[in-house]
Motif scaffolding. Structure first.
Motif, PDB file in Angstrom:
ATOM      1  N   MET A   1       0.833  -1.201   0.000  1.00 54.72           N
ATOM      2  CA  MET A   1       0.000   0.000   0.000  1.00 54.72           C
ATOM      3  C   MET A   1       0.870   1.254   0.000  1.00 54.72           C
ATOM      4  SD  MET A   1      -2.823  -1.350   2.751  1.00 54.72           S
ATOM      5  CE  MET A   1      -3.634   0.226   3.010  1.00 54.72           C
ATOM      6  N   ALA A   2       1.929   1.237   0.808  1.00 53.48           N
ATOM      7  CA  ALA A   2       2.836   2.389   0.870  1.00 53.48           C
ATOM      8  C   ALA A   2       3.516   2.613  -0.478  1.00 53.48           C
ATOM      9  CB  ALA A   2       3.868   2.179   1.970  1.00 53.48           C
ATOM     10  N   ASP A   3       3.902   1.537  -1.155  1.00 53.56           N
ATOM     11  CA  ASP A   3       4.531   1.659  -2.474  1.00 53.56           C
ATOM     12  C   ASP A   3       3.596   2.355  -3.457  1.00 53.56           C
ATOM     13  OD1 ASP A   3       7.061   0.623  -2.028  1.00 53.56           O
ATOM     14  OD2 ASP A   3       6.468  -1.444  -2.470  1.00 53.56           O
ATOM     15  N   LEU A   4       2.330   1.987  -3.427  1.00 57.28           N
ATOM     16  CA  LEU A   4       1.355   2.624  -4.321  1.00 57.28           C
ATOM     17  C   LEU A   4       1.221   4.110  -4.008  1.00 57.28           C
ATOM     18  CD1 LEU A   4      -1.344  -0.177  -4.380  1.00 57.28           C
ATOM     19  CD2 LEU A   4      -0.182   0.748  -6.385  1.00 57.28           C
ATOM     20  N   GLN A   5       1.188   4.434  -2.727  1.00 55.48           N
ATOM     21  CA  GLN A   5       1.103   5.839  -2.325  1.00 55.48           C
ATOM     22  C   GLN A   5       2.332   6.621  -2.788  1.00 55.48           C
ATOM     23  OE1 GLN A   5      -0.947   7.985  -1.160  1.00 55.48           O
ATOM     24  NE2 GLN A   5       0.513   9.622  -0.727  1.00 55.48           N
ATOM     25  N   LEU A   6       3.501   6.018  -2.635  1.00 55.78           N
ATOM     26  CA  LEU A   6       4.738   6.703  -3.024  1.00 55.78           C
ATOM     27  C   LEU A   6       4.807   6.931  -4.537  1.00 55.78           C
ATOM     28  CD1 LEU A   6       7.158   4.827  -0.611  1.00 55.78           C
ATOM     29  CD2 LEU A   6       6.546   7.266  -0.515  1.00 55.78           C
ATOM     30  N   ARG A   7       4.215   6.028  -5.304  1.00 57.98           N
ATOM     31  CA  ARG A   7       4.213   6.183  -6.764  1.00 57.98           C
ATOM     32  C   ARG A   7       3.174   7.185  -7.242  1.00 57.98           C
ATOM     33  NH1 ARG A   7       4.877   0.461  -6.813  1.00 57.98           N
ATOM     34  NH2 ARG A   7       2.675   0.161  -7.337  1.00 57.98           N
ATOM     35  N   GLN A   8       2.018   7.215  -6.583  1.00 55.67           N
ATOM     36  CA  GLN A   8       0.883   7.978  -7.114  1.00 55.67           C
ATOM     37  C   GLN A   8       0.424   9.158  -6.260  1.00 55.67           C
ATOM     38  OE1 GLN A   8      -0.374   7.310 -10.115  1.00 55.67           O
ATOM     39  NE2 GLN A   8       0.915   5.517 -10.443  1.00 55.67           N
ATOM     40  N   GLY A   9       0.847   9.187  -5.012  1.00 59.22           N
ATOM     41  CA  GLY A   9       0.400  10.260  -4.122  1.00 59.22           C
ATOM     42  C   GLY A   9       0.982  11.609  -4.492  1.00 59.22           C
ATOM     43  N   LYS A  10       0.321  12.674  -4.025  1.00 64.32           N
ATOM     44  CA  LYS A  10       0.750  14.044  -4.306  1.00 64.32           C
ATOM     45  C   LYS A  10       1.152  14.795  -3.035  1.00 64.32           C
ATOM     46  CE  LYS A  10      -0.716  13.456  -8.560  1.00 64.32           C
ATOM     47  NZ  LYS A  10       0.263  13.023  -9.558  1.00 64.32           N
TER      48      LYS A  10
ATOM     49  N   LEU B   1       5.097  10.023   5.401  1.00 68.22           N
ATOM     50  CA  LEU B   1       4.609   9.022   6.355  1.00 68.22           C
ATOM     51  C   LEU B   1       4.587   7.640   5.716  1.00 68.22           C
ATOM     52  CD1 LEU B   1       3.509   8.337   9.132  1.00 68.22           C
ATOM     53  CD2 LEU B   1       1.235   9.055   8.352  1.00 68.22           C
ATOM     54  N   ALA B   2       4.193   7.557   4.444  1.00 65.46           N
ATOM     55  CA  ALA B   2       4.173   6.277   3.734  1.00 65.46           C
ATOM     56  C   ALA B   2       5.575   5.671   3.681  1.00 65.46           C
ATOM     57  CB  ALA B   2       3.612   6.448   2.324  1.00 65.46           C
ATOM     58  N   GLN B   3       6.591   6.514   3.437  1.00 64.73           N
ATOM     59  CA  GLN B   3       7.970   6.032   3.389  1.00 64.73           C
ATOM     60  C   GLN B   3       8.396   5.512   4.761  1.00 64.73           C
ATOM     61  OE1 GLN B   3      10.130   5.805   0.562  1.00 64.73           O
ATOM     62  NE2 GLN B   3      11.035   4.472   2.115  1.00 64.73           N
ATOM     63  N   LYS B   4       8.010   6.223   5.802  1.00 68.29           N
ATOM     64  CA  LYS B   4       8.340   5.804   7.170  1.00 68.29           C
ATOM     65  C   LYS B   4       7.670   4.470   7.500  1.00 68.29           C
ATOM     66  CE  LYS B   4       7.762   7.418  11.944  1.00 68.29           C
ATOM     67  NZ  LYS B   4       7.161   8.474  12.785  1.00 68.29           N
ATOM     68  N   ILE B   5       6.405   4.331   7.127  1.00 67.95           N
ATOM     69  CA  ILE B   5       5.660   3.086   7.376  1.00 67.95           C
ATOM     70  C   ILE B   5       6.301   1.935   6.613  1.00 67.95           C
ATOM     71  CG2 ILE B   5       3.465   1.903   6.894  1.00 67.95           C
ATOM     72  CD1 ILE B   5       2.093   4.652   7.538  1.00 67.95           C
ATOM     73  N   LYS B   6       6.655   2.179   5.354  1.00 67.55           N
ATOM     74  CA  LYS B   6       7.289   1.127   4.548  1.00 67.55           C
ATOM     75  C   LYS B   6       8.584   0.660   5.198  1.00 67.55           C
ATOM     76  CE  LYS B   6       9.368   0.191   0.040  1.00 67.55           C
ATOM     77  NZ  LYS B   6       9.643   0.687  -1.326  1.00 67.55           N
ATOM     78  N   ALA B   7       9.436   1.606   5.604  1.00 68.40           N
ATOM     79  CA  ALA B   7      10.738   1.261   6.181  1.00 68.40           C
ATOM     80  C   ALA B   7      10.594   0.478   7.482  1.00 68.40           C
ATOM     81  CB  ALA B   7      11.552   2.532   6.413  1.00 68.40           C
TER      82      ALA B   7
END
Length: 197
Positions: free
Chosen positions: A72-81, A88-94
């Motif tokens: 889910m975080a990967d999708l956010q990092l690719r498409q989020g604005k 936060l998505a990067q932090k959650i992924k890590a």
């Protein structure tokens, strides 16, 4: 032990009920992919055979749950604005990837011991907790869905701590509760802010 089929039925009903609301919001393909990732993780956990060893079952279930959070975080990092949501998505992924490694290490050296634990059923019940809303905005929808996803993880970890035996897994469960509870607060704040736009 195998999970009661009731949980699979309950999940199907919940997803069926959610479909009209999703359609009305004009949900994008990204949001659909995020939802599918979340549901895929849930479905895989529903199909897991529980060993009755709470430590092993917790590690197996939470590892799978974390993997869906990474997707889910990967999708956010690719498409989020929104920069704050992406950070936060990067932090959650890590953090989830680091914990997946810990779960893998534990599972590789820990042979399950059948103890008749009910944790598996309690963990599955946690998969139905939390709520999210969708409005078609990738950033909003990620914040909402990840908030629900985190709530499930917190409840699963809390259920595990009632029966867990292995110190390293109990420490990890407490870390998940502490970290993800903090992130839930931030995710809810972002969800509210982005809903107003």
């Amino acid at each position: 032990m195998k999970i009661n089929p009731f949980y699979g039925v309950a999940l199907s009903v919940a997803l069926y009920i959610a479909q009209p609301a999703v359609a009305q919001t004009g949900q994008t393909s990204v949001n659909n992919a995020m939802m599918k990732s979340m549901q895929s993780g849930m479905n895989k956990m529903m199909g897991m055979k529980m060993t009755g060893d709470p430590d092993h079952d917790f590690a197996s279930m939470m590892r799978m749950h974390h993997q869906s959070a990474v997707e889910m975080a990967d999708l956010q990092l690719r498409q989020g604005k929104n920069a704050r949501v992406k950070t936060l998505a990067q932090k959650i992924k890590a953090s989830n990837q680091a914990e997946i490694k810990q779960f893998d290490q534990f599972l590789n050296r820990h042979k399950p011991q059948s103890t008749g634990s009910k944790f598996g059923q309690q963990g599955m019940a946690a998969m139905h907790s939390g709520r999210h809303s969708m409005n078609g905005n990738v950033d909003h929808d990620f914040a909402s869905m990840m908030g629900q996803h985190h709530q499930q993880a917190v409840e699963m970890a809390q259920a595990y701590l009632k029966e867990g035996k292995v110190a390293s897994m109990k420490t990890l469960a407490n870390n998940i509760i502490r970290q993800q509870t903090k992130e839930i607060t931030e995710l809810k704040r972002l969800e509210t802010q982005l809903a107003a736009r």
